[in-house]
Every structure is written in C-alpha cells, then in structure tokens.
Enzyme design. Structure first.
Site, PDB file in Angstrom:
ATOM      1  N   ASP A 149     -51.291  30.975 -16.217  1.00 60.90           N
ATOM      2  CA  ASP A 149     -50.227  30.985 -17.227  1.00 60.90           C
ATOM      3  C   ASP A 149     -49.919  29.558 -17.686  1.00 60.90           C
ATOM      4  O   ASP A 149     -49.263  28.784 -16.986  1.00 60.90           O
ATOM      5  CB  ASP A 149     -48.971  31.636 -16.627  1.00 60.90           C
ATOM      6  CG  ASP A 149     -47.893  31.866 -17.672  1.00 60.90           C
ATOM      7  OD1 ASP A 149     -48.061  31.404 -18.818  1.00 60.90           O
ATOM      8  OD2 ASP A 149     -46.866  32.481 -17.334  1.00 60.90           O
TER       9      ASP A 149
ATOM     10  N   LYS B 100       0.854  -1.192   0.000  1.00 61.31           N
ATOM     11  CA  LYS B 100       0.000   0.000   0.000  1.00 61.31           C
ATOM     12  C   LYS B 100       0.885   1.236   0.000  1.00 61.31           C
ATOM     13  O   LYS B 100       1.662   1.457   0.924  1.00 61.31           O
ATOM     14  CB  LYS B 100      -0.915   0.032   1.224  1.00 61.31           C
ATOM     15  CG  LYS B 100      -1.901   1.193   1.172  1.00 61.31           C
ATOM     16  CD  LYS B 100      -2.774   1.254   2.387  1.00 61.31           C
ATOM     17  CE  LYS B 100      -3.821   2.349   2.215  1.00 61.31           C
ATOM     18  NZ  LYS B 100      -3.235   3.666   1.898  1.00 61.31           N
TER      19      LYS B 100
ATOM     20  N   PHE C 223     -30.769  37.094 -17.964  1.00 58.98           N
ATOM     21  CA  PHE C 223     -31.287  35.749 -18.162  1.00 58.98           C
ATOM     22  C   PHE C 223     -30.347  35.009 -19.110  1.00 58.98           C
ATOM     23  O   PHE C 223     -29.950  35.553 -20.142  1.00 58.98           O
ATOM     24  CB  PHE C 223     -32.691  35.850 -18.768  1.00 58.98           C
ATOM     25  CG  PHE C 223     -33.458  34.567 -18.821  1.00 58.98           C
ATOM     26  CD1 PHE C 223     -34.082  34.073 -17.689  1.00 58.98           C
ATOM     27  CD2 PHE C 223     -33.574  33.851 -19.999  1.00 58.98           C
ATOM     28  CE1 PHE C 223     -34.816  32.897 -17.742  1.00 58.98           C
ATOM     29  CE2 PHE C 223     -34.306  32.681 -20.059  1.00 58.98           C
ATOM     30  CZ  PHE C 223     -34.925  32.198 -18.920  1.00 58.98           C
TER      31      PHE C 223
END
Length: 877
Positions: free
Chosen positions: A777, A240, A626
């Site tokens: 809407d 390891k 936007f």
C-alpha cells in the site's frame, strides 16, 4: 572566513557577492556597525521560496554574525538534534533586518525576528569553531540556557558544512518543546525600529523597551532554590509570598487572569479581575501572587484556599512584583529595577492590588528579618537582568524553615473522636524520577478539610506503589494507598536521617501544581533506601470492624439520588467516566495510564504532527468513527488546523494524549510530515497488508525484501508491527520533496515489486485481487494520508499496539499479537537500546524517480523490466 571540513567560503565576502543591494532591502556590510558590550544572538524565521521554511541562527563574533540555517528550528529538548547548515557570515546590521527579500534574489522570501538576546561562549569560540565544537549560553526571550553546535562528519560527495544544534542539560531544558511550540507559548513583539544596541527610542518608558502588542500568553520566570541568599548590590530581595502565582493581562479595562500552568482563572476570581481595571494603563501585563492576609500582615495559604473554596475572592489581595508590558511597549528586555520603577507609578496600591516593594543589597539581613517576623522567606533577584521565562538562577528563593510540596501516597484511619482520616502519608520524586517515602502529616487540618480530603483519597484508592523507596523504620501497616496525584504543602522543622519530615503541619492542597512537578534532591543522600515491605492493598485487605463502625441499625428502605459519576484528574486533563471499558477489561483510565507510562517514547511520532483519529465512545464493540476535523467540542489540548485545504488535528504533549483518551480516541494516525512543514514529507510508509490465505511468515519475508531493495537504493528503513496482521516499513527522508514526488516514488516502487513477482505482490486495493497476495500500500504517502503511529493501540481485540522493531526481531518467530497495551510498558523497561534510535538522525534524500530503478536484492537473479512512470505526452495539434 573559511573553516575546516568544507571548501565553501563562509566569509562576509560571500554575503556581499550573493546580493544585489540595489534590489534587496538587506543591509550591506558596514564598517560602522555598532556593537554592544555583550555579544548578541538572533534567530530569524525565514520562509524561503526555494529552501523552504527554516530558522537562521546567528551568533555575533569578530564583527560579524556567524550563521547557520536550522531546518526544523531550535528546540529546548536535549533529545532533539537539529541539522544546522553553516552558511556565510552576515553583517551585524542584519540582526535588525526583517521583511521581504524580492523574488529572483538570493534567499527570496520573508524574514521575521523569532528570538534575540545575548550569548556567552564557554571556552574560546575561535578554537571551538575550528574544532567543530561550540558550547555557549543563550539569554533570550524564547531560548535560554546552554546549547551545543557540533560539526557532523561529512559524507562522500556531501555539499555544504552541516552541524547539529543541541540543547544542553540544565534548568532551561523542556522536553517536547520545539520551535513551533515555543512560538505559541512565548509571544515575541516586533523589534524596535531604533538603532540596535540602544534600546528604547522616542517615547520609550525605559531603556531597552521595544514596541509590541500585548502578548497573548506568557510563561512566568521561576525561582531556583538556595540555602543561603546571594550577596552583593547587584541583587534585590522581596518578601516570599505564600499564595498562587498569577499573570494578569490588562487591555482597555478588561483583565484576563492566568495561572502559572496556563489555566484561565478569570471567572474564578471576579473581584481581582474587576479591580485590575483600576491600574492606570491601557495595556499591561502584571506578574504577582494572589494571597490571603492575616491580621498581622503575613500571608496564609490555608486561608487563601478557604476563601477560594467559598468564592470569597473580595477578601484576597494581589501583590504585584513585576511589569512585563505597558501601553504598547514590551518591557521584558528592560532591567528589573526599571520595570519596578514603572510598576510603582501605575497605582496608589491601596486596595486589593498591592505593590511588592524591594530592598537592594543586604540580602542576608533581609532574610534574618523575614525569619524573625515568621515569614516563609525571601526571593532574591538580579536587579539589572531582563525577564526570562522558565526556571533559572536570576531569581532565587531562600526559605526560613522547611516548607515543601509533597505527593500524597496514602492515608491512615482516624482514631478517637476524630473523623475523616488520621494522617496523610507523603512522598516526592527525585531527579531520576524515582518515588520516595517522606513520612506523614497529622496536624493542621480543620474538620471540613478532613472530610474533603477523605472524599478525595477514597476516589484515588490504589494498590501499594511497587517502586517506592524508603529508609528507616517500616511504614505503618494501616496505610490505605492512593494513586500519586494529589499535591499538598507542608511546613516542618527539618528532616530525619531517614529522609522523613519532622513535626510536620498540613497547610493546604496545591491545586496549581501537578504531582510530576514535586521533584527534590534527597535530604540525606547517604541514607540507604530500598523498596520496603509494604502493607497489603486495601483491595486485598479483609474488611474489619473499626472504631468508626456504627452499631447495627434496624433494616429500612431508603431512596437516594444516584451518585454522580466520578471523574479523575490525570496531568492537566479531567477524565470523565474513567472506568468505562474501551476493550474488554481495559478502561479509559488504563489507556490514560498507558500513555503516561510510555509517553516519552510515543510523543516524537505524534506531537506537532497532523493527525486523524479513530474514536470509540462506547468501546471497540460500539460505533467507531474517523475524525480529522475540529468540529464539535474538543478539549483545549487538541488543536484543529489545515494544510493546503487538508484538515487535521494536532497535539503538543502528554496532556494532548490524555485529552485524546478523554474523547475515547483509540487509534492515532499521523501524516508523514510535521506541522512545521506539512507539505514536505519527512517519512514514507510502505504498508504490507496480507490478503486472505497469506501466512504471517510471508509478510515477514516481504518486509525484509522491501528493506533490501530500499538499501540498494541507498535508503535506510525501519520496521514496525501495525497492531493488525501486517507490517510497516518506514523510511525517514529529509523534507525536500513534495507529496507528489513522494507518492510517485512509492507508486513506482510498489509497481516494480508487483511486476517482478505478480504472484506475491500487488499495488491495488481491490480485495477481489488480493487473495493469496500482499498489498504493497503506497497510498499512505500523500497529502492528508495517514498511517498508525508507533506505540498506538488499535481498536481490535486484545488492545494490540503498533510496535517499533529491530530488524533482527523481524523473523519467523515474530508474533505481532504479543504487543499490547499491557505488555508494551514492560517491553520498554527491558530494552537497553531503542530499535529506532537512529530514525531521527538518519538524513537521506528521496531518489530521483526518472533516473532510478528499484533493483532486486543481491542474489535474486534476473527480473522482469522495471516500470517507470512518466507524465502522459501532450497531444499534438
């Protein structure tokens, strides 16, 4: 084969009857189909002309492939319950089929292999199929771990046999990772044209290798942790290493170096990138560990950090322990021993790149020798297993001594001649996400590291963590608390009974790991842990002279350069100007922390869905704009795409939300469809927007009336605030209808309300007509149209938030202004049940417009005739 709960024949006979094998290239049933020792599974992505995009999920059993059509595809998130329509059994040879099914044929469209591997049933699969409960384990390239298939209770007049495909809870689960995300993260090569079950083929370098291009990305296989090594000759063991895990993609002499978290370190590691070209391969994918070697040959994580900080990468070494691709062959399905055999022959491994050798069997002896040499431990791997991305039990790490990563919770001041700090105070998260105190570490620091860490912790100053758990003695009252973002590695000899590290030594900072990865079992689960009395926050503590305070100096005027603006790291995103106010008193950091605290609730409505955003770079008092196109410079966690010419942005996870915060995106407006099927909506939104003079109580009444009318049509609906003065009524639908059909239904619904009650409702946007009435809407429901998502704040005063509601909350007492960035986390923590808990599991089709009317709710009395819209007649000639 016929199953209970459906009259439909699902046997192989139906497969044969539905197909003309003189026209289609699909394989006919064959008695001579080869079988493998382990039953296979295959997932085929099917872009069908009539049924739309779906994933065909198939399990080999009894000489056939049991088959289900999964509309949204498999997911590694146990929260995702995917509808899986049980279809006819397919022949075994179908597992290797991909290509086009001609027009006019059953299932016309294109089929491609999306995943393949083997499966293990839990219990008797025949009994499970009869009961409608199948549990099994998959071993594939993209899908691994435990899964469940559960038959749904049929509804009246329901056609077909619907099941749910659900990921089980285990080490392979990954929240938020669905089929489209997996497809991007884990590349799958085309299957080999050789016979199924044999693998390899002409020129194959190893058994089970398949032809395929070098993948663009790859998730690494990770280790489970064990106290003792597994035994037997089916395991091999390797040293390891103490370094950074890296994947190196080599193509025609050019290397890309990618960390385990997907960060590109090629520019940061010029020497390894240069030396990778010496590997004798045109294309290769290497898996290994970047390390710094001491003179005795052991690895040193502090030395590695020092070399990286100084840019001295030529001093480092890269130990390669696996080979996943070689010269046009995908080796991931091959045995580990075969992959390592091929890897060993690619170089003499005498330079910067080293081969990580292994020992088969004798894992206990290997561990004893590693510990005797003072190494960290060993890694044990199944010798005959394929490479499987993610954490599983095929690789197991066994350590020699206590060595762990911890989250830094605070620091104490230095004493005597020491500068910087005295000790770091540590913690970790348990498997339930609770934060625990683990003691302090005060040794192992160089002078330079002390100064560097002090600069870091000063920028992270915070109040004491309110939910911290601890056992044992009181915590030092001189601790200066910090935000839990910094991760360090510590070596120690063991744990105290109070769950604190003993004789700890600092080894270095782990830049490659985030704080939310530091999860471990409690060292002593029987120790009583409570929220301890914590020392006061540095913000509240009066400044007192300390040993560090220099003697007074004569006043003088100096000129200094303006300091650089501090940046903050949250998750995998760097947040610049974190203290910039987006709302009065609410900063970018506050918004990022809001997303971190409620991300699990918000992401189902935002991740993998087309988005448009409202950005406020100077806060809500400045310019708003936007954005739905990917122009300009966007963080890598934000994607840009389009569907049928309509552009959009998209994110995949919490880091995506943090990246949107980085660019000051306050409002997030998704489409009513998923990225997986953007041309077929899976939800409708009726936006009830009151005109001037309409009290909010009337909006509440309108929402309830819309709910009742939809119920009369057989549609279940849900309500949320919009963060403004209106309400949304949201209807989940199965993604079968296209946008034109959805818009026509919503238009007719709004027109009906307006015609029946013209004094209350109108379906047009003209403000001049809206005084005293509510706009229904319906234009939110079209290709490219958007609506604010649940839990998203608005660019309005007080940082109000669009909030999902239970219908019993939609009453005269409802105050939409009460839902804000500051109040929503507390609301969620108090909720015993999600008011939209059934939103995802609600499956309902859009009513047929020409034959349906929008009936008034019961008790409403007589109404005017309903207007139904139809196409204009063609002019006679």
């Amino acid at each position: 084969m016929s199953h209970s709960g459906t009259a439909r024949d699902t046997s192989i006979r139906t497969y044969r009857t539905n197909r003309n094998f003189a026209v289609t290239a699909e394989p006919p049933p064959s008695a001579g189909a080869e079988r493998t020792a382990a039953p296979i599974f295959v997932v085929q992505k099917h872009a069908a002309h009539r049924a739309g995009l779906h994933w065909d999920f198939r399990l080999e059993h009894g000489g056939v492939l049991w088959s289900w059509a999964v509309r949204k595809g498999p997911s590694l998130d146990p929260k995702d319950k995917r509808i899986a329509a049980h279809v006819e059994d397919h022949p075994l040879d179908y597992a290797g089929f991909q290509g086009a099914i001609p027009d006019g044929q059953y299932g016309a469209g294109t089929v491609e292999t999306w995943d393949r591997g083997t499966w293990e049933p839990i219990g008797d699969p025949d009994v499970g199929m009869a009961k409608g409960e199948l549990t099994f384990v998959l071993h594939g390239s993209r899908l691994n771990g435990r899964f469940h298939l559960v038959r749904m209770k049929p509804k009246p007049r329901q056609r077909g046999d619907n099941w749910l495909l659900i990921k089980g809870h285990d080490e392979a689960e990954r929240p938020g990772i669905d089929a489209p995300t997996l497809e991007q993260q884990v590349a799958l090569p085309s299957p080999s044209p050789t016979k199924r079950g044999k693998g390899g083929g002409e020129g194959a370098p190893a058994e089970n290798a398949v032809r395929g291009k070098l993948p663009k990305s790859q998730l690494p296989q990770l280790c489970a942790t064990a106290d003792e090594p597994p035994v037997g000759d089916s395991w091999l063991s390797e040293i390891k290493f103490d370094g950074y895990r890296l994947l190196i993609f080599l193509e025609n002499g050019t290397a890309r170096i990618i960390t385990r978290n997907g960060h590109d370190w090629t520019d940061r590691l010029p020497a390894p990138a240069r030396d990778a070209a010496k590997v004798k391969a045109q294309t290769a994918l290497l898996d290994g560990e970047l390390v710094a070697l001491r003179k005795d040959g052991s690895t040193s994580f502090p030395d590695l950090q020092a070399a990286l900080a100084a840019g001295q990468t030529e001093q480092l070494h890269f130990y390669v322990f696996d080979l996943l691709h070689l010269n046009g062959w995908d080796l991931r399905p091959c045995r580990l021993l075969d992959r390592k055999r091929l890897l060993a022959g690619l170089s003499d491994w005498s330079g910067m790149f080293r081969y990580s050798d292994h020992h088969v069997g004798g894992t206990a002896a290997m561990r004893r020798e590693a510990c005797r040499m003072g190494l960290e431990g060993i890694v044990c791997k199944q010798a005959d297993a394929p490479y499987r991305a993610g954490r599983g039990h095929g690789w197991v790490k066994v350590k020699c001594q206590g060595r762990e990563e911890f989250v830094v919770l605070g620091w104490t001041p230095p004493r005597g001649s020491r500068a910087g700090l005295g000790a770091l105070h540590l913690g970790f998260y348990d498997t339930a996400g609770r934060l625990h105190y683990a003691g302090g570490v005060g040794t192992g620091f160089s002078d330079g590291e002390l100064a560097r860490l002090r600069a870091k912790v000063d920028r992270l100053a915070a109040d004491a963590p309110k939910d911290l758990l601890a056992a044992g003695d009181p915590i030092d009252r001189s601790v200066h608390w910090v935000r839990p973002e910094l991760v360090v590695e510590v070596q120690f000899v063991g744990w105290s009974g109070a769950g604190r590290v003993r004789h700890a030594v600092y080894l270095g900072e782990r830049e490659d790991k985030s704080a939310n990865e530091v999860i471990r079992e409690l060292p002593d689960p029987t120790a009583k842990r409570n929220a301890p009395p914590l020392p006061p926050s540095p913000r509240d503590r009066r400044r007192q002279p300390s040993d560090e305070t220099p003697p007074p100096q004569p006043t003088r005027i100096i000129t200094a350069r303006a300091p650089k603006k501090a940046a903050s790291m949250l998750g995998g995103v760097t947040l610049t100007h974190p203290d910039r106010e987006l709302w009065p008193g609410i900063t970018k950091r506050d918004l990022a922390e809001y997303w971190q605290s409620i991300g699990d609730a918000a992401l189902p409505g935002l991740a993998h869905r087309p988005l448009a955003i409202v950005r406020c770079p100077e806060g809500i008092a400045g310019e708003h704009f936007f954005q739905k196109r990917g122009h300009g410079h966007l963080p890598p966690q934000i994607r840009a795409a389009d569907a049928d010419g309509s552009p959009y942005l998209a994110i995949d996870d919490l880091d995506g939300l943090l990246a949107l915060t980085q660019i000051s995106a306050i409002e997030l407006h998704p489409w009513g469809a998923s990225e997986a099927d953007p041309l077929h909506p899976d939800r409708l939104v009726f936006d009830l927007d009151p005109g001037e003079g309409v009290p909010f109580a009337d909006v509440v009444k309108a929402a309830r009336e819309v709910h009742d009318r939809l119920s009369a049509l057989g549609l279940v609906s849900f309500c949320r605030t919009t963060g403004g003065k209106g309400l949304h009524v949201v209807v989940p639908i199965t993604p079968k209808s296209d946008w034109d059909e959805a818009k026509a239904f919503c238009h007719a619904f709004a027109e009906t309300l307006s015609q029946e009650q013209p004094d209350r409702y109108l379906p047009t946007l003209k403000k001049v007509d809206r005084k005293g009435r509510i706009l229904v809407d319906w234009l939110r429901n079209g290709l490219g149209a958007t609506a604010i998502s649940s839990f998203c704040p608005r660019a309005r005063p007080d940082a109000t938030v669009a909030t999902p509601l239970a219908w019993d909350e939609v009453s005269a007492k409802l105050d939409p202004a009460a839902f804000t960035v500051r109040s929503i986390p507390q609301r969620l923590s108090r909720q015993r049940k999600d008011p939209w808990d059934e939103f995802v599991t609600t499956k309902q089709d859009l009513p047929d417009i020409p034959r349906e009317r929008v009936p008034p709710p019961k008790g409403a009395g007589s109404r005017r005739p309903v207007i139904v819209f139809a196409p204009k007649p063609k002019r006679r000639t």
